[in-house]
Design a protein around this motif. Structure first.
Motif, PDB file in Angstrom:
ATOM      1  N   ARG A 175      68.750  98.520 105.877  1.00  0.00           N
ATOM      2  CA  ARG A 175      68.477  98.263 107.476  1.00  0.00           C
ATOM      3  C   ARG A 175      68.993  99.015 108.353  1.00  0.00           C
ATOM      4  NH1 ARG A 175      64.249  97.283 105.388  1.00  0.00           N
ATOM      5  NH2 ARG A 175      63.634  96.416 107.767  1.00  0.00           N
ATOM      6  N   LEU A 232      60.613  86.115 108.144  1.00  0.00           N
ATOM      7  CA  LEU A 232      60.875  86.845 107.087  1.00  0.00           C
ATOM      8  C   LEU A 232      58.980  87.510 107.108  1.00  0.00           C
ATOM      9  CD1 LEU A 232      61.097  83.933 104.797  1.00  0.00           C
ATOM     10  CD2 LEU A 232      62.990  85.682 105.715  1.00  0.00           C
ATOM     11  N   ARG A 233      59.751  89.169 106.753  1.00  0.00           N
ATOM     12  CA  ARG A 233      58.652  90.061 106.559  1.00  0.00           C
ATOM     13  C   ARG A 233      58.555  90.517 104.816  1.00  0.00           C
ATOM     14  NH1 ARG A 233      59.952  95.019 110.185  1.00  0.00           N
ATOM     15  NH2 ARG A 233      59.340  95.970 108.078  1.00  0.00           N
ATOM     16  N   ARG A 234      57.733  91.722 104.772  1.00  0.00           N
ATOM     17  CA  ARG A 234      58.194  92.128 103.419  1.00  0.00           C
ATOM     18  C   ARG A 234      58.807  93.799 103.637  1.00  0.00           C
ATOM     19  NH1 ARG A 234      52.328  92.885 100.357  1.00  0.00           N
ATOM     20  NH2 ARG A 234      51.742  90.386  99.934  1.00  0.00           N
ATOM     21  N   GLU A 235      59.720  94.202 102.853  1.00  0.00           N
ATOM     22  CA  GLU A 235      60.946  95.113 103.060  1.00  0.00           C
ATOM     23  C   GLU A 235      59.788  95.545 103.062  1.00  0.00           C
ATOM     24  OE1 GLU A 235      64.473  96.836 101.363  1.00  0.00           O
ATOM     25  OE2 GLU A 235      63.273  96.199  99.662  1.00  0.00           O
ATOM     26  N   ALA A 236      58.703  97.101 102.578  1.00  0.00           N
ATOM     27  CA  ALA A 236      58.741  98.147 103.199  1.00  0.00           C
ATOM     28  C   ALA A 236      55.956  97.747 103.402  1.00  0.00           C
ATOM     29  CB  ALA A 236      58.485  99.487 101.993  1.00  0.00           C
TER      30      ALA A 236
END
Length: 336
Positions: free
Chosen positions: A224, A332-336
């Motif tokens: 990250r 929370l979020r999408r990685e890409a």
């Protein structure tokens, strides 16, 4: 043969800085067949280097293979230099660049070998040279390298960048040997961003190791951390191949995984419960860069939550446990 392999090297190299990295790079230049003079800060270092061929204060137990030409006189060290390696801490760049400019010919390449941002101005070090020594031509040497390994002649590869590709080729040819391989590049901004931010991220990774939070946490933080390094680099126009290359991902992986790194070792001390003021942060460039990097990223609209957490811990605005809770509690979020 590559362009760098065909390039004509500079023959007379001055190295400014008699610490571990300056001494190691002076050895690199000598092994490459160059005429080298080293500018050191004190007479004791000069005597050890030039008479006994050692640097016990910074590279104890490492034989240098013979005396190195060293002096405390800037005029003597820089006389007739074709290229200069500036190997002093990032926060001394402005003063040292001005000193160097007074003793070298206009157009002399000045290779920056520290990694950081200027604390007072928030500028990249190449921008500092542009202000303090406009007649010099800035270049940057960066990548996964420990001074002790380089001084011993262990295999090392780095990036050497200048805006002019032919100059980058010449500088690479100047330092290249069977033990030391510089890859020429023209992405001056990308190489500097990788070097500056990885020091801050290494403090975070060292703290995770010192806290005993495990290999999984360390790997996640490194990955990250690279994501925020890449976001900042891309916002500034850095090339993706620079960020995934030696001076970006390569240097990050090395520095975030070894106690040989001053930044990682400082982070480990923090994780083990030492007070920041007593944990040896004076020699860790990331300590000086953290808050500057956060402000620098904010100016360019880039989120750097790990670097921000490091800056908050160093300023004692938050504990390590509080920093972890803050990072783990982000939306929370999408990685890409």
């Amino acid at each position: 043969m590559s362009a760098a392999g065909q390039a004509r090297p500079f023959e007379r190299v001055a190295v400014v800085g008699g610490g571990s990295w300056g001494t190691a790079l002076a050895l690199v230049a000598r092994r490459a067949g160059r005429e080298v003079r080293l500018l050191a800060r004190d007479a004791e270092s000069v005597e050890a280097l030039s008479l006994r061929g050692e640097n016990p204060a910074y590279l104890p137990g490492i034989a240098l293979g013979g005396p190195l030409a060293a002096t405390t006189d800037p005029a003597e060290a820089l006389r007739d230099a074709d290229a200069v390696l500036l190997v002093t801490p990032a926060q001394t760049t402005r003063a040292m660049a001005g000193l160097i400019a007074a003793h070298v010919a206009p157009g002399t390449p000045l290779v920056l070998c520290a990694k950081g941002l200027e604390r007072d101005s928030g500028l990249l070090l190449s921008e500092v040279v542009g202000e303090a020594a406009p007649a010099c031509v800035p270049a940057v040497l960066s990548g996964p390298s420990f001074a002790a390994d380089v001084a011993r002649g262990l295999p090392t590869a780095v990036t050497l960048a200048a805006e002019d590709g032919e100059l980058a080729d010449r500088l690479s040819a100047t330092l290249a040997s069977s033990q030391f391989r510089p890859y020429a590049a023209t992405d001056l901004v990308g190489v500097q961003i990788g070097g500056a931010l990885k020091n801050v991220l290494a403090i975070a990774c060292g703290a995770v190791a010192g806290k005993g939070w495990g290999a999984s946490a360390l790997a996640a933080l490194t990955a990250r951390g690279f994501a925020e390094l890449a976001r900042l680099g891309e916002a500034l126009g850095a090339r993706p191949e620079t960020l995934t290359g030696l001076s970006g991902l390569g240097d990050l992986v090395l520095t975030c995984s070894s106690a040989q790194s001053r930044n990682f070792a400082f982070g480990m001390a923090l994780g083990a419960g030492e007070d920041p003021a007593a944990a040896g942060g004076k020699l860790a460039e990331g300590v000086h860069t953290a808050s500057v990097a956060v402000a620098f990223a904010a100016r360019h609209g880039v989120e750097v939550p790990i670097s921000a957490a490091v800056a908050d811990v160093l300023a004692q605005r938050i504990s390590l446990d509080g920093a972890l809770a803050s990072l783990m509690g982000r939306p929370l979020r999408r990685e890409a």
